[in-house]
Design a protein around this motif. Sequence first.
Motif, PDB file in Angstrom:
ATOM      1  N   MET A   1      -3.732   1.566 -12.933  1.00 13.70           N
ATOM      2  CA  MET A   1      -2.640   2.477 -13.310  1.00 13.70           C
ATOM      3  C   MET A   1      -3.100   3.459 -14.374  1.00 13.70           C
ATOM      4  SD  MET A   1       1.161   1.507 -14.642  1.00 13.70           S
ATOM      5  CE  MET A   1       2.316   2.763 -15.134  1.00 13.70           C
ATOM      6  N   ARG A   2      -3.906   2.982 -15.346  1.00 16.98           N
ATOM      7  CA  ARG A   2      -4.392   3.884 -16.378  1.00 16.98           C
ATOM      8  C   ARG A   2      -5.245   4.993 -15.797  1.00 16.98           C
ATOM      9  NH1 ARG A   2      -1.790   5.057 -20.784  1.00 16.98           N
ATOM     10  NH2 ARG A   2      -0.566   3.225 -21.293  1.00 16.98           N
ATOM     11  N   ASP A   3      -6.001   4.699 -14.723  1.00 21.00           N
ATOM     12  CA  ASP A   3      -6.803   5.745 -14.086  1.00 21.00           C
ATOM     13  C   ASP A   3      -5.909   6.837 -13.520  1.00 21.00           C
ATOM     14  OD1 ASP A   3      -9.102   4.432 -14.709  1.00 21.00           O
ATOM     15  OD2 ASP A   3      -9.332   3.463 -12.755  1.00 21.00           O
ATOM     16  N   SER A   4      -4.763   6.445 -12.945  1.00 20.30           N
ATOM     17  CA  SER A   4      -3.853   7.457 -12.404  1.00 20.30           C
ATOM     18  C   SER A   4      -3.270   8.313 -13.504  1.00 20.30           C
ATOM     19  CB  SER A   4      -2.728   6.783 -11.606  1.00 20.30           C
ATOM     20  OG  SER A   4      -1.889   6.033 -12.460  1.00 20.30           O
ATOM     21  N   LEU A   5      -3.030   7.725 -14.684  1.00 21.12           N
ATOM     22  CA  LEU A   5      -2.505   8.494 -15.810  1.00 21.12           C
ATOM     23  C   LEU A   5      -3.522   9.518 -16.273  1.00 21.12           C
ATOM     24  CD1 LEU A   5      -0.703   5.769 -17.948  1.00 21.12           C
ATOM     25  CD2 LEU A   5       0.095   7.022 -15.957  1.00 21.12           C
ATOM     26  N   SER A 292       4.525   4.227 -21.243  1.00 18.31           N
ATOM     27  CA  SER A 292       4.131   5.283 -20.311  1.00 18.31           C
ATOM     28  C   SER A 292       3.993   6.607 -21.054  1.00 18.31           C
ATOM     29  CB  SER A 292       5.188   5.419 -19.222  1.00 18.31           C
ATOM     30  OG  SER A 292       6.427   5.797 -19.800  1.00 18.31           O
ATOM     31  N   ILE A 293       3.614   7.642 -20.308  1.00 18.79           N
ATOM     32  CA  ILE A 293       3.532   8.996 -20.853  1.00 18.79           C
ATOM     33  C   ILE A 293       4.878   9.676 -20.686  1.00 18.79           C
ATOM     34  CG2 ILE A 293       2.463  11.273 -20.594  1.00 18.79           C
ATOM     35  CD1 ILE A 293      -0.052   9.854 -19.619  1.00 18.79           C
ATOM     36  N   ASP A 294       5.543  10.003 -21.787  1.00 19.57           N
ATOM     37  CA  ASP A 294       6.810  10.735 -21.789  1.00 19.57           C
ATOM     38  C   ASP A 294       6.576  12.065 -22.482  1.00 19.57           C
ATOM     39  OD1 ASP A 294       7.976   8.497 -20.647  1.00 19.57           O
ATOM     40  OD2 ASP A 294       8.659   7.690 -22.566  1.00 19.57           O
ATOM     41  N   THR A 295       6.812  13.177 -21.781  1.00 20.51           N
ATOM     42  CA  THR A 295       6.456  14.489 -22.330  1.00 20.51           C
ATOM     43  C   THR A 295       7.341  15.577 -21.738  1.00 20.51           C
ATOM     44  OG1 THR A 295       4.600  16.027 -22.680  1.00 20.51           O
ATOM     45  CG2 THR A 295       4.675  14.880 -20.570  1.00 20.51           C
ATOM     46  N   ARG A 312       6.609   6.425 -15.920  1.00 24.02           N
ATOM     47  CA  ARG A 312       6.994   5.012 -16.072  1.00 24.02           C
ATOM     48  C   ARG A 312       7.276   4.340 -14.731  1.00 24.02           C
ATOM     49  NH1 ARG A 312      11.614   4.750 -19.965  1.00 24.02           N
ATOM     50  NH2 ARG A 312      10.409   6.405 -20.999  1.00 24.02           N
ATOM     51  N   GLY A 313       7.534   5.116 -13.686  1.00 22.85           N
ATOM     52  CA  GLY A 313       7.765   4.547 -12.363  1.00 22.85           C
ATOM     53  C   GLY A 313       6.532   4.526 -11.492  1.00 22.85           C
ATOM     54  N   GLY A 314       5.371   4.909 -12.059  1.00 24.82           N
ATOM     55  CA  GLY A 314       4.124   4.899 -11.306  1.00 24.82           C
ATOM     56  C   GLY A 314       3.590   6.269 -10.963  1.00 24.82           C
ATOM     57  N   SER A 315       4.444   7.290 -10.994  1.00 20.07           N
ATOM     58  CA  SER A 315       4.013   8.667 -10.762  1.00 20.07           C
ATOM     59  C   SER A 315       4.888   9.591 -11.595  1.00 20.07           C
ATOM     60  CB  SER A 315       4.126   9.030  -9.277  1.00 20.07           C
ATOM     61  OG  SER A 315       5.483   9.062  -8.868  1.00 20.07           O
ATOM     62  N   PRO A 316       4.408  10.790 -11.915  1.00 14.84           N
ATOM     63  CA  PRO A 316       5.205  11.711 -12.744  1.00 14.84           C
ATOM     64  C   PRO A 316       6.525  12.088 -12.070  1.00 14.84           C
ATOM     65  CG  PRO A 316       2.920  12.405 -12.661  1.00 14.84           C
ATOM     66  CD  PRO A 316       3.069  11.333 -11.628  1.00 14.84           C
ATOM     67  N   GLN A 317       7.628  11.815 -12.746  1.00 16.79           N
ATOM     68  CA  GLN A 317       8.962  12.155 -12.269  1.00 16.79           C
ATOM     69  C   GLN A 317       9.806  12.607 -13.456  1.00 16.79           C
ATOM     70  OE1 GLN A 317       9.811  12.349  -9.118  1.00 16.79           O
ATOM     71  NE2 GLN A 317       8.028  11.299  -8.230  1.00 16.79           N
ATOM     72  N   GLU A 334      12.450  12.718  -4.763  1.00 16.28           N
ATOM     73  CA  GLU A 334      11.783  13.285  -3.596  1.00 16.28           C
ATOM     74  C   GLU A 334      10.355  13.691  -3.954  1.00 16.28           C
ATOM     75  OE1 GLU A 334      12.255  17.139  -0.587  1.00 16.28           O
ATOM     76  OE2 GLU A 334      13.998  16.352  -1.656  1.00 16.28           O
ATOM     77  N   GLY A 335       9.364  13.095  -3.289  1.00 19.43           N
ATOM     78  CA  GLY A 335       7.972  13.446  -3.526  1.00 19.43           C
ATOM     79  C   GLY A 335       7.321  12.568  -4.583  1.00 19.43           C
ATOM     80  N   SER A 336       5.980  12.698  -4.679  1.00 18.61           N
ATOM     81  CA  SER A 336       5.196  11.850  -5.580  1.00 18.61           C
ATOM     82  C   SER A 336       4.910  12.501  -6.920  1.00 18.61           C
ATOM     83  CB  SER A 336       3.863  11.488  -4.903  1.00 18.61           C
ATOM     84  OG  SER A 336       3.108  12.676  -4.641  1.00 18.61           O
ATOM     85  N   TYR A 337       5.310  13.764  -7.103  1.00 15.72           N
ATOM     86  CA  TYR A 337       5.026  14.457  -8.365  1.00 15.72           C
ATOM     87  C   TYR A 337       6.121  15.470  -8.628  1.00 15.72           C
ATOM     88  CZ  TYR A 337       2.451  17.174 -11.906  1.00 15.72           C
ATOM     89  OH  TYR A 337       2.065  17.815 -13.072  1.00 15.72           O
ATOM     90  N   ASN A 338       6.846  15.274  -9.719  1.00 19.62           N
ATOM     91  CA  ASN A 338       7.837  16.246 -10.190  1.00 19.62           C
ATOM     92  C   ASN A 338       7.765  16.271 -11.712  1.00 19.62           C
ATOM     93  OD1 ASN A 338       9.505  17.034  -7.675  1.00 19.62           O
ATOM     94  ND2 ASN A 338       9.465  14.795  -7.576  1.00 19.62           N
TER      95      ASN A 338
END
Length: 441
Positions: A1-5, A292-295, A312-317, A334-338
């Motif tokens: 998970m850290r690699d994805s961040l 998680s990263i909150d920004t 925090r859910g595994g992908s940027p939302q 909707e989608g993997s990145y928002n």
Amino acid sequence: MRDSLVRWLLVFVLLGATATPAGAQLEIDITDFVGKRTPVAIVPFGWEGEGVEAPFDIDGIIGADLSRSGRFRPIPERDMLQKPIASVDIDFDDWSILAVEAVVIGKITQTGANAYSVQFQAFDVFNRRQLVGYRMPASRDTMRRVAHRAADMIYEKLTGIPGVFGTKVAYVRATGREDDRNYSLVVSDMDGENQFIIMESTDPIMSPAWSPDSRQLAYVSFEDDVSTIFVQTLRTGNRIKVSSRAGINGAPAFSPDGRKLVLTLGGLDGNLDIHVLNLRNRNLTRLTTNRSIDTEGAWSPDGQIIYFTSDRGGSPQVYRVSVDGGRPQRVTFEGSYNARPRLSPDGKRLALVTLDRGNYRIGVLDLDDGDLLVLSTGRQDESPSFAPNSDSLIYATRQGRDGVLEMVSADGLVRQRLGSGNGDIREPVWSCLLYTSPSPR
């Protein structure tokens, strides 16, 4: 998970900080329009004063503004069958022959050494009635602002939507070689005129944000290789350091009342969280505590909700949290990145960067029904910012190796490109709109 961040942060940095040499003046080109442009006539204004010609082309500015909106087509002066200055001289039959739907007439009168009165009227040709008419004082220095104001009022009467021709845009420009780069925080009129530099540095400048009264800009500067948030007054140039805590200081945004900033802060461990800073007493409130990263915090128009990006859910939302604290709620599904949420001033829509078929593009989410409309067509589009009328957005994209800005209507029907001719301009933010009421005619 850290690699994805790490990958997400790398993408974020690349989208926000890539730079190539930049030019100066912004130039606007309508690149896409769906539908018919309404024909209108902007008759050359009359002149009463010293000299043969008026000191400023008021009617030219009004015509250019309406044309750049993408919704209107001012007819050429050579096609006009008459050029009235007073309403009693208008022959509506002549304009009906040309299929013109609205006629604008006016006059500039000199009232002193550097004092003028600008009078204008707009008429509905089909119904043969006046739509709007005002008289406004002006000087040589304020003529352009008066022209934009007139265009704004005409546009609103014709469309029902407030005009934004008198607004300003701030953006970051980078110039120089790869190993010798200069960064500038630039402000210009919405049409690219009256450009001036607020701040220059050999260190990166990021995340500009307007105050609600459009008199100040908050931004992040990396002077001395440390991220620091400043608030700078445009008129005086004075700036105040408001956050230089250990670790990361980023993504400032003013509250609707201008008294607070939402910030992204990360201590020495680099964990990013959303905070709210009271500008008067410097009290700091932490709103998120997740690992998680909150920004990228953004305010709701009523100042009660903060929207932000989180993985925090595994992908940027996009999530939302009350300014009083509590558990954040997810907004996008909707989608993997928002990411990079920005609220429309009317509070009905949320602009964001979304991953669309492998490309980072600008989308608008309807907060009532949850529908997401993708508005842009580039591969690396970022930094959306709503116009104060909620009807258009400005964002950054790329044209070859150059960074340029684009504007698009919230329905996606009108798209315009703002290029500087040679270089890279990024992170645009649209100002608010403040006007004093002119005298009706």
